[in-house]
Design a protein around this motif. Structure first.
Motif, PDB file in Angstrom:
ATOM      1  N   THR A  58       0.980  -1.253   0.004  1.00 40.39           N
ATOM      2  CA  THR A  58       0.078  -0.008   0.004  1.00 40.39           C
ATOM      3  C   THR A  58       1.019   1.141   0.039  1.00 40.39           C
ATOM      4  N   ALA A  59       0.227   2.334  -0.400  1.00 38.74           N
ATOM      5  CA  ALA A  59       1.089   3.616  -0.601  1.00 38.74           C
ATOM      6  C   ALA A  59       0.101   4.780  -0.409  1.00 38.74           C
ATOM      7  N   THR A  60       0.725   5.753  -0.189  1.00 42.58           N
ATOM      8  CA  THR A  60       0.015   7.113  -0.394  1.00 42.58           C
ATOM      9  C   THR A  60       0.757   7.988  -1.036  1.00 42.58           C
ATOM     10  N   VAL A  61       0.561   8.449  -2.111  1.00 41.73           N
ATOM     11  CA  VAL A  61       1.513   9.119  -3.047  1.00 41.73           C
ATOM     12  C   VAL A  61       0.884  10.650  -3.545  1.00 41.73           C
ATOM     13  N   VAL A  62       1.531  11.563  -3.667  1.00 44.02           N
ATOM     14  CA  VAL A  62       1.347  13.110  -3.810  1.00 44.02           C
ATOM     15  C   VAL A  62       2.127  13.182  -5.026  1.00 44.02           C
ATOM     16  N   HIS A  63       1.473  13.848  -6.034  1.00 44.43           N
ATOM     17  CA  HIS A  63       2.094  14.115  -7.350  1.00 44.43           C
ATOM     18  C   HIS A  63       1.681  15.562  -7.588  1.00 44.43           C
ATOM     19  N   ARG A  64       2.726  16.340  -7.947  1.00 43.54           N
ATOM     20  CA  ARG A  64       2.510  17.822  -8.312  1.00 43.54           C
ATOM     21  C   ARG A  64       2.591  17.819  -9.693  1.00 43.54           C
ATOM     22  N   ILE A  65       1.456  18.522 -10.667  1.00 42.66           N
ATOM     23  CA  ILE A  65       1.652  18.478 -11.805  1.00 42.66           C
ATOM     24  C   ILE A  65       1.816  20.045 -12.267  1.00 42.66           C
TER      25      ILE A  65
END
Length: 144
Positions: free
Chosen positions: A105-112
């Motif tokens: 499992t993972a929680t990922v934050v991407h900036r676009i």
């Protein structure tokens, strides 16, 4: 891009990875991509090229899929909670293939930025991953 378009970009990113289409990262990821949470294996190039190297390694060693469980977006950031499933079919650095099923499992934050993924921060269950590979023992088991 709207928050819905940003969320769709992140979902497409995982779908392309699941298909093994690493070349799609040329379209989806900024050349100077910054991974604030890279895997614990040294020797990868910076930017998009390093990300492609990482995904080639994992695609060959642990082919599988990502299930997007939740997504929240605001302005230029998308938070994705996901579950990755795979099989350890090939060697990882220092970890010979085990044939074991893997679930991480993972929680990922991407900036676009400009329609591409520009930065990533993630919180992965690395402990569980290493335990499933047999590198670390399970915790909390019976005492001898």
């Amino acid at each position: 891009m709207s928050t819905e378009e940003n969320k769709a970009l992140v979902r497409r990113y995982y779908a392309e990875i699941d298909r093994g289409n690493i070349d799609a990262l040329d379209e989806l990821v900024a050349e100077d991509y910054l991974d604030h949470s890279p895997p614990p294996f040294p020797g990868f190039a910076p930017g998009r090229e390093g990300l492609k190297q990482i995904f080639r390694l994992f695609w060959e060693a642990t082919p599988g899929t990502h299930d997007v469980e939740d997504q929240i977006a605001e302005e230029d950031k998308v938070v994705t909670r996901l579950t990755a499933h795979g099989v350890h079919k090939g060697d990882l650095p220092g970890i010979p293939a085990t044939g074991r099923q893997l679930t991480v499992t993972a929680t990922v934050v991407h900036r676009i930025e400009n329609g591409r993924l520009a930065e990533k921060w993630s919180d992965k269950d690395v402990l569980g991953f290493l335990q499933q590979l047999g590198v670390l023992p399970e915790l909390g088991g019976p005492q001898e």
